[in-house]
Design an enzyme around this catalytic site. Sequence first.
Site, PDB file in Angstrom:
ATOM      1  N   LYS A  71       0.313  14.453   1.156  1.00  7.87           N
ATOM      2  CA  LYS A  71      -1.074  14.680   0.729  1.00  7.87           C
ATOM      3  C   LYS A  71      -1.340  16.172   0.464  1.00  7.87           C
ATOM      4  O   LYS A  71      -2.356  16.537  -0.118  1.00  7.87           O
ATOM      5  CB  LYS A  71      -2.057  14.132   1.760  1.00  7.87           C
ATOM      6  N   LYS A 104     -15.086   7.883  -3.171  1.00 13.03           N
ATOM      7  CA  LYS A 104     -16.324   8.154  -2.424  1.00 13.03           C
ATOM      8  C   LYS A 104     -16.924   9.490  -2.850  1.00 13.03           C
ATOM      9  O   LYS A 104     -18.137   9.621  -3.055  1.00 13.03           O
ATOM     10  CB  LYS A 104     -16.048   8.148  -0.916  1.00 13.03           C
ATOM     11  N   LYS A 142      -8.837  13.644   4.987  1.00 10.15           N
ATOM     12  CA  LYS A 142      -7.949  12.477   4.938  1.00 10.15           C
ATOM     13  C   LYS A 142      -6.927  12.671   6.034  1.00 10.15           C
ATOM     14  O   LYS A 142      -6.881  13.735   6.659  1.00 10.15           O
ATOM     15  CB  LYS A 142      -7.266  12.359   3.578  1.00 10.15           C
ATOM     16  N   ARG A 143      -6.080  11.652   6.273  1.00 14.79           N
ATOM     17  CA  ARG A 143      -4.991  11.838   7.223  1.00 14.79           C
ATOM     18  C   ARG A 143      -4.164  13.060   6.822  1.00 14.79           C
ATOM     19  O   ARG A 143      -4.012  13.356   5.626  1.00 14.79           O
ATOM     20  CB  ARG A 143      -4.096  10.591   7.252  1.00 14.79           C
ATOM     21  N   HIS A 150       0.798  -1.228   0.000  1.00 16.29           N
ATOM     22  CA  HIS A 150       0.000   0.000   0.000  1.00 16.29           C
ATOM     23  C   HIS A 150       0.829   1.276   0.000  1.00 16.29           C
ATOM     24  O   HIS A 150       0.263   2.364   0.141  1.00 16.29           O
ATOM     25  CB  HIS A 150      -0.928   0.065   1.211  1.00 16.29           C
ATOM     26  N   THR A 206      -8.836   6.393  -1.645  1.00 18.64           N
ATOM     27  CA  THR A 206     -10.175   5.812  -1.758  1.00 18.64           C
ATOM     28  C   THR A 206     -11.233   6.878  -1.483  1.00 18.64           C
ATOM     29  O   THR A 206     -12.358   6.769  -1.969  1.00 18.64           O
ATOM     30  CB  THR A 206     -10.359   4.631  -0.779  1.00 18.64           C
TER      31      THR A 206
HETATM   32  F1  GPW Z   1       1.890   2.611   4.792  1.00 16.38           F
HETATM   33  N1  GPW Z   1      -2.325   3.463   3.536  1.00 16.38           N
HETATM   34  C1  GPW Z   1      -2.838   3.743   4.780  1.00 16.38           C
HETATM   35  F2  GPW Z   1       1.123   1.393   3.219  1.00 16.38           F
HETATM   36  O1  GPW Z   1      -3.945   4.233   4.930  1.00 16.38           O
HETATM   37  F3  GPW Z   1       0.926   0.767   5.235  1.00 16.38           F
HETATM   38  N2  GPW Z   1      -2.095   3.462   5.886  1.00 16.38           N
HETATM   39  C2  GPW Z   1      -0.876   2.870   5.804  1.00 16.38           C
HETATM   40  O2  GPW Z   1      -0.227   2.655   6.836  1.00 16.38           O
HETATM   41  C3  GPW Z   1      -0.382   2.527   4.521  1.00 16.38           C
HETATM   42  C4  GPW Z   1      -1.116   2.860   3.408  1.00 16.38           C
HETATM   43  C5  GPW Z   1       0.922   1.820   4.440  1.00 16.38           C
HETATM   44  C6  GPW Z   1      -3.197   3.780   2.375  1.00 16.38           C
HETATM   45  C7  GPW Z   1      -2.534   4.481   1.205  1.00 16.38           C
HETATM   46  O3  GPW Z   1      -1.805   5.604   1.669  1.00 16.38           O
HETATM   47  C8  GPW Z   1      -3.636   4.914   0.224  1.00 16.38           C
HETATM   48  O4  GPW Z   1      -3.093   5.506  -0.916  1.00 16.38           O
HETATM   49  C9  GPW Z   1      -4.475   3.701  -0.171  1.00 16.38           C
HETATM   50  O5  GPW Z   1      -5.610   4.111  -0.887  1.00 16.38           O
HETATM   51  C10 GPW Z   1      -4.944   2.928   1.049  1.00 16.38           C
HETATM   52  O6  GPW Z   1      -3.845   2.603   1.924  1.00 16.38           O
HETATM   53  C11 GPW Z   1      -5.633   1.640   0.696  1.00 16.38           C
HETATM   54  O7  GPW Z   1      -4.885   0.913  -0.230  1.00 16.38           O
END
Ligand code: GPW
Length: 828
Positions: free
Chosen positions: A571, A677, A565-566, A374, A673
């Site tokens: 971002k 939405k 978002k975070r 991710h 994501t």
């Molecule tokens: F760093 N994402 C997240 F890859 O929400 F683990 N937390 C996390 O710790 C990580 C990824 C990690 C997110 C991505 O930043 C986002 O772009 C993506 O849409 C989402 O994971 C689901 O795939």
Amino acid sequence: MTNEVDSALDGTGAPTPAPRKNDPETLARQIVEKLTYSVGKTPAEARRYDWLEATTLVIRDRIIDQWMESSQRAKTSGEKRVCYLSMEFLIGRLLRDAINNLNLTEPIREALSRYGVDLDLVELLEPDAALGNGGLGRLAACFMESMASTDIPGFGYGIRYVHGFFRQEIADGAQVELPETWLAHGNPWEFERRELAYEIGFGGKVTTIQEPGRPARQVWRPAERVLAVAYDTPIVGWRGRRVNTLRLWSAQPLDPILLDAFNSGDHIGALVESNKAEAITRILYPADSHQAGQELRLRQEYFFSSASLQDIIRRHLHANENLSNLADKFSIQLNDTHPAVSVAELMRLLIDVHGHEWAEAWEITRNTFSYTNHTLLPEALEHWPIHLFERLLPRQMQIIYAINAGVIREAAQEKGFDDSKIAAISLIDEGNGRRVRMGQLAFVGSHAVNGVSALHTELMKETVFHHLHLLYPDRIENKTNGVTPRRWLMQANPGLTDLVTDAIGPAFLDDIEKIADLDPLADDAAFRERFAAVKRRNKEQLANLIGERMATQVDPGAIFDIQVKRIHEYKRQFLNIIEAIALYDQIRSHPERDWTPRVKIFAGKAAPSYAQAKQIIHLANDVARTINSDPAVRDLLKVVFIPNYNVSLAEIIMPAADLSEQISTAGLEASGTGNMKFAMNGALTIGTLDGANVEMLEHVGEDNIFIFGLTAEEVAQRRREAHSGRSIIAELPLLREALDAISSGVFSPEDPARYHDLVSNLYNNDWWMTCADFQAYWDTQRRLDALWQDQDEWQAKAVHNTARMGWFSSDRSIREYARDIWKAGPDA
Ligand code: GPW
């Protein structure tokens, strides 16, 4: 609806439950029954919270019927089961989801109204289960719902954190973190399974046992042991078709009160041990896309991985003689590297506990696991110091060395890799004080590795996994993320759902891609008006929330321009804030111009230890205070930071946006994501060519999305050239003046130096391309201002967005995983 269970007798002769009727009359009677006998209140005494409890119990009974049926089916049919291992499940509230998916919204509403109770208000009292940080955890929750809805026997495995993601308050503009206590009033959705408990070991020693005539065996004797106890939550699919299980593990001391120590008078000693065990599942680490690095985190990862694998093995052996065919019966998806230690743990269980040979164990392991990546951000890639890993998990460390030796041998012999290529693929990072690389471990231990958008998957092949991709060229594939339309369209936006149903009929409810039938209605003026009216009501609802929570009045007639978002530098909330300041300056300097009114809305949490992100929150709040109290801009510009962003708040925000901000530095957002939405709910997107924005552009068409800025390739190029912001700032007066205002304390007169660092980073480095992308962003925003003046055009584009976003359903993502990776589900 199939939840009318056959009554009378099943094959065992045991009575089965009576059929359940779903008319308001019956539901009302059952709710009052629960109120009386489970809650202990009469309708007259009952408070809203009591109605929530009684209603939940009535719905829960209906789910349980289906749940048992689904579990029985998965067990006896021998169909392949999919296990989704994730440290995070950001599920939010469950009552509305369950009522909607059982098709009971209207009868329940009617049943409650007979007692003067409003379902919408009751639902608001349910705590929001926040067992996740952001996108990754919410994706896991959408995937669970979609597996149930597409009839895939799916099991979620995770951790039952006592404290989920922290509650955010804003005090004097700054983020304050408060503990979250979602379990304070009990949790009616979970079922404790005391009988399902596994021992999890830590530390200790590995000894080699050599018995005459037999191969040497390794025996791990852990120094500490804790129990993992299962808590199950039912996950209801659309139309109650299937009910799957989310199994969350809670850590408990092996002997709850350590009777020996307690009886011998060592009360403190007994409690220390028990606290240590329980600490494992006490809190969710609040850092998103950033490796935490603490020992407790590694304990959490191993704890839930081992418990889940032991549970899967028990299930498998229930119906199979041995584990040789495990991969035919189970697929295990690793949600990022957080459960990657599972690769070593399954090898240990297969070899040390179940007596398999190494080669066969490795075959089983690789065929069973698959891994989703991710992020490519270096600071988020997990790696653990060898000494820590070895101390906590000595046997798993041995196994990792052995796996590594095999992979290196293969690379050298079959591909002729030289030392530098070997160093790149090694599971051990030798350069960094020796660390275990969890990404490499997950990669080599899986038969399929996927990224979460087309661009991200390509970048995985070129960057982080470049050499592993050369070694195993068929392993990486793409699975673009999706979101569940039940929660993010039907439940969050009933007004739009009704309108669409009215316009094209209800078929899209069962197959969301049919929402494409709406597309031609973009040219229908009467339809556009109704579409705009729904949006207007959703904006009024959000405006009311902002008025109540923050005492700020915003005009629902203005563009609602939203970034939620975070908070993270990549971002680029900072870019958005700078643009707001530049716009503020312009409005003040040219009050005579025909400005398009805007409300800029922000929400999101910063990791408690992420100083820059907290500064950005502070700045957003400082800027909001200044702009909102300046009569010179009146209703032309407002800035709002809504505290405590969570799933429930997102459900109100997504349907109320005109404009969705997806402005990450290109190449850094794996997918996103929230972008999906928003667009599904008819917002236009302003965004970079990053993550899934690229595919959104393909689906909605270039006239219906507003793309700006550097491409991923250009960003990489500039970073190689040691790009900085100084010369750009010198040439852009709008940008320079905005930055001057920030650094001279215009927004923080009580502490003028507050943002010196934030601004000087732009001059000296501009790592996130904030300056580099400023002009393009500004220009695109002004094009949007102009477009807003032509409401026909704007609304037509909004309709196209809703109509063309069906592909971004998580049902589509899950069907792709099922077809290409898991080989499971109805079409397998
Ligand atoms: F760093 N994402 C997240 F890859 O929400 F683990 N937390 C996390 O710790 C990580 C990824 C990690 C997110 C991505 O930043 C986002 O772009 C993506 O849409 C989402 O994971 C689901 O795939």
